[in-house]
Design a protein around this motif. Sequence first.
Motif, mmCIF file in Angstrom:
data_model
loop_
_atom_site.group_PDB
_atom_site.id
_atom_site.type_symbol
_atom_site.label_atom_id
_atom_site.label_comp_id
_atom_site.label_asym_id
_atom_site.label_seq_id
_atom_site.Cartn_x
_atom_site.Cartn_y
_atom_site.Cartn_z
ATOM 1 N N PHE A 68 1.091 -0.905 -0.137
ATOM 2 C CA PHE A 68 0.067 -0.332 -0.017
ATOM 3 C C PHE A 68 0.781 1.534 -0.186
ATOM 4 C CE2 PHE A 68 -2.324 -3.377 1.627
ATOM 5 C CZ PHE A 68 -3.875 -3.000 0.759
ATOM 6 N N VAL A 69 0.694 2.503 -0.645
ATOM 7 C CA VAL A 69 1.857 3.174 -0.910
ATOM 8 C C VAL A 69 0.480 4.484 -0.639
ATOM 9 C CG1 VAL A 69 2.972 4.332 -2.818
ATOM 10 C CG2 VAL A 69 2.650 1.313 -3.259
ATOM 11 N N GLY A 70 1.180 5.300 0.007
ATOM 12 C CA GLY A 70 0.683 7.089 -0.032
ATOM 13 C C GLY A 70 1.384 7.494 -0.868
ATOM 14 N N THR A 103 -2.562 12.325 5.463
ATOM 15 C CA THR A 103 -1.474 13.160 5.461
ATOM 16 C C THR A 103 -0.967 13.189 3.923
ATOM 17 O OG1 THR A 103 -1.492 11.588 7.135
ATOM 18 C CG2 THR A 103 1.095 12.100 5.776
ATOM 19 N N TYR A 104 -1.660 11.536 3.389
ATOM 20 C CA TYR A 104 -1.846 11.883 1.514
ATOM 21 C C TYR A 104 -2.261 11.847 0.994
ATOM 22 C CZ TYR A 104 2.068 9.523 4.155
ATOM 23 O OH TYR A 104 3.975 9.378 4.082
ATOM 24 N N ASP A 105 -2.259 11.857 -0.427
ATOM 25 C CA ASP A 105 -3.146 12.494 -1.421
ATOM 26 C C ASP A 105 -4.432 11.394 -2.212
ATOM 27 O OD1 ASP A 105 -3.109 15.276 -1.385
ATOM 28 O OD2 ASP A 105 -1.775 15.186 -1.843
ATOM 29 N N TYR A 106 -3.137 10.722 -1.897
ATOM 30 C CA TYR A 106 -3.696 9.086 -2.531
ATOM 31 C C TYR A 106 -3.241 7.874 -1.764
ATOM 32 C CZ TYR A 106 -4.456 12.159 -6.676
ATOM 33 O OH TYR A 106 -5.263 12.706 -7.721
ATOM 34 N N ALA A 134 5.846 12.702 -2.648
ATOM 35 C CA ALA A 134 6.549 12.295 -1.271
ATOM 36 C C ALA A 134 6.174 10.772 -1.288
ATOM 37 C CB ALA A 134 6.325 12.844 0.067
ATOM 38 N N VAL A 135 6.601 9.627 -0.895
ATOM 39 C CA VAL A 135 5.531 8.332 -1.148
ATOM 40 C C VAL A 135 6.177 7.380 0.027
ATOM 41 C CG1 VAL A 135 5.846 6.348 -2.478
ATOM 42 C CG2 VAL A 135 5.919 8.195 -3.654
#
Length: 153
Positions: A68-70, A103-106, A134-135
């Motif tokens: 799972f990647v933010g 915190t993340y967009d996707y 950022a990832v």
Amino acid sequence: MDIDEVDRAILAVLEREGRISNAELAARVGLSPSPCLRRVRRLEEAGVIRGYRALIDPAAVGRGLRVFVGVRLMRHKHADVVAFEREVVRLSEVVYCHHITGTYDYLLQVEVADLPAYEDFHANRMANLPGVAAVNSYVAMKTLEGRTDRTPS
């Protein structure tokens, strides 16, 4: 569209067993086959039932590692968002891409063969996506199946 209790029962069965025969579905929800088929077709035409799929074991097809990647974008201008979304859905490793809050967009669900394959994906595919600031990666150690007795709402 109004969805009654019979429709909900049909949806609950189809969600678990998409390949069930109409006769068996009708018996399970207490209808005769013709009215059951009419209800299923009405649910399909209304877009409540969006399709039927096979659930494939990722490990059996060389995609045994789920990550799972933010992803956070640098800018949120419409053109930047569109550019990112257009490119991310083209990546074959990306199974799902959710636009989220926080915190993340996707949040991406990525499936690859193993950790070296993910390292390559991260360095060579994610790094080339437009607008990525950022990832953050989360490796799934185990996946539990959700409840199979739920009723769609």
